[in-house]
Design an enzyme around this catalytic site. Structure first.
Site, PDB file in Angstrom:
ATOM      1  N   LYS A 108       0.554   5.772 -14.687  1.00 47.61           N
ATOM      2  CA  LYS A 108      -0.606   6.572 -14.281  1.00 47.61           C
ATOM      3  C   LYS A 108      -0.715   7.847 -15.113  1.00 47.61           C
ATOM      4  CE  LYS A 108      -1.949   5.852  -9.548  1.00 47.61           C
ATOM      5  NZ  LYS A 108      -2.120   6.534  -8.272  1.00 47.61           N
TER       6      LYS A 108
ATOM      7  N   SER B 284      -6.381  13.097  -4.191  1.00 47.25           N
ATOM      8  CA  SER B 284      -5.793  13.937  -5.242  1.00 47.25           C
ATOM      9  C   SER B 284      -6.689  13.933  -6.474  1.00 47.25           C
ATOM     10  CB  SER B 284      -4.404  13.412  -5.624  1.00 47.25           C
ATOM     11  OG  SER B 284      -3.545  13.492  -4.520  1.00 47.25           O
TER      12      SER B 284
ATOM     13  N   ARG C 194      -7.867   5.608   3.886  1.00 43.75           N
ATOM     14  CA  ARG C 194      -9.130   6.342   4.056  1.00 43.75           C
ATOM     15  C   ARG C 194     -10.262   5.330   4.157  1.00 43.75           C
ATOM     16  NH1 ARG C 194      -7.802   9.697  -1.103  1.00 43.75           N
ATOM     17  NH2 ARG C 194      -7.527   7.521  -1.555  1.00 43.75           N
TER      18      ARG C 194
ATOM     19  N   HIS D 146      -2.426  14.264   2.937  1.00 40.06           N
ATOM     20  CA  HIS D 146      -1.018  13.829   2.959  1.00 40.06           C
ATOM     21  C   HIS D 146      -0.258  14.532   4.089  1.00 40.06           C
ATOM     22  CE1 HIS D 146      -1.566  13.184  -1.628  1.00 40.06           C
ATOM     23  NE2 HIS D 146      -1.520  11.989  -1.077  1.00 40.06           N
TER      24      HIS D 146
HETATM   25  O1  PNS Z   1      -0.300   7.717  -4.265  1.00 40.12           O
HETATM   26  P1  PNS Z   1      -0.395   6.412  -4.968  1.00 40.12           P
HETATM   27  O2  PNS Z   1      -0.518   6.645  -6.454  1.00 40.12           O
HETATM   28  O3  PNS Z   1      -1.484   5.541  -4.436  1.00 40.12           O
HETATM   29  O4  PNS Z   1       0.999   5.660  -4.718  1.00 40.12           O
HETATM   30  C1  PNS Z   1       1.256   4.410  -5.292  1.00 40.12           C
HETATM   31  C2  PNS Z   1       2.734   4.017  -5.154  1.00 40.12           C
HETATM   32  C3  PNS Z   1       3.633   5.081  -5.762  1.00 40.12           C
HETATM   33  C4  PNS Z   1       3.068   3.856  -3.693  1.00 40.12           C
HETATM   34  C5  PNS Z   1       2.893   2.652  -5.892  1.00 40.12           C
HETATM   35  O5  PNS Z   1       2.392   2.760  -7.178  1.00 40.12           O
HETATM   36  C6  PNS Z   1       4.340   2.202  -5.943  1.00 40.12           C
HETATM   37  O6  PNS Z   1       4.877   1.745  -4.966  1.00 40.12           O
HETATM   38  N1  PNS Z   1       4.983   2.373  -7.126  1.00 40.12           N
HETATM   39  C7  PNS Z   1       6.352   1.989  -7.349  1.00 40.12           C
HETATM   40  C8  PNS Z   1       6.452   0.740  -8.201  1.00 40.12           C
HETATM   41  C9  PNS Z   1       6.326  -0.513  -7.363  1.00 40.12           C
HETATM   42  O7  PNS Z   1       7.070  -0.753  -6.442  1.00 40.12           O
HETATM   43  N2  PNS Z   1       5.314  -1.305  -7.706  1.00 40.12           N
HETATM   44  C10 PNS Z   1       5.005  -2.526  -6.988  1.00 40.12           C
HETATM   45  C11 PNS Z   1       4.155  -2.219  -5.784  1.00 40.12           C
HETATM   46  S1  PNS Z   1       3.350  -3.630  -5.267  1.00 40.12           S
END
Ligand code: PNS
Length: 160
Positions: free
Chosen positions: A41, A130, A92, A17
């Site tokens: 999650k 992570s 990645r 990150h």
């Molecule tokens: O680090 P991550 O867990 O891969 O991040 C995922 C994240 C937080 C970017 C994604 O889950 C997100 O955008 N969550 C907010 C809710 C949302 O907007 N959902 C629709 C996305 S298509």
């Protein structure tokens, strides 16, 4: 001044990150690390713990023009609220692609003003995630090459 939003769960922050944050400064002036409340999650560190670890790392490494903010609800709404249209994500292995492709497509459908910019993880960070860091740490492995010391300390506390 261009602002980029770097969203994620950051459970916890890894060196991968940090690499994406540093490299993003080539195309944005300021970055907000948007920490998602986790939605559904399974999270190890609560929101405050995740924010504290990132803030300590930013301060100790003197990383400039980067702030942290939690958000809940839709990412596109958070991005709009911050009056920008740039989302930054790291990519990645190929296995990331499907997930990122779907999210980017959905975000674009929700707000076509917002663009997602992807940075390929550097080769030394390709395998850091992570989830794997948590697993290695839970099983008493050494994660010092994968996370900043501020995070390593907190992982040790969680799994002692
Ligand atoms: O680090 P991550 O867990 O891969 O991040 C995922 C994240 C937080 C970017 C994604 O889950 C997100 O955008 N969550 C907010 C809710 C949302 O907007 N959902 C629709 C996305 S298509």
């Amino acid at each position: 001044m261009k602002l980029g939003i770097y969203p994620g769960s950051f459970d916890p922050l890894t060196n991968g990150h940090i690499d994406i944050i540093e490299r993003s400064k080539k195309f944005v002036d300021n970055i907000i690390i948007g920490i998602s409340d986790g939605n559904n999650k399974k999270i190890l560190f609560n929101l405050d713990e995740r924010i504290n670890m990132i803030n300590k790392t930013i301060q100790n490494r003197k990383i400039k023009n980067v702030t942290v903010e939690p958000f809940n609800g839709l990412l596109v709404n958070f991005v709009k609220k911050k009056e920008t249209n740039i989302i930054i994500r790291g990519l990645r292995a190929v296995s990331d692609f499907e997930y990122e492709f779907q999210m980017t497509g959905m975000n674009f459908k929700l707000n076509s003003d917002i663009e997602t910019i992807f940075l390929m993880a550097s080769d030394k960070n390709q395998l850091i995630s992570s989830n794997l860091v948590k697993e290695v740490s839970r099983l008493n492995g050494n994660v010092s090459k994968f996370v900043p010391p501020e995070v390593e300390i907190e992982l040790k506390k969680k799994f002692k």
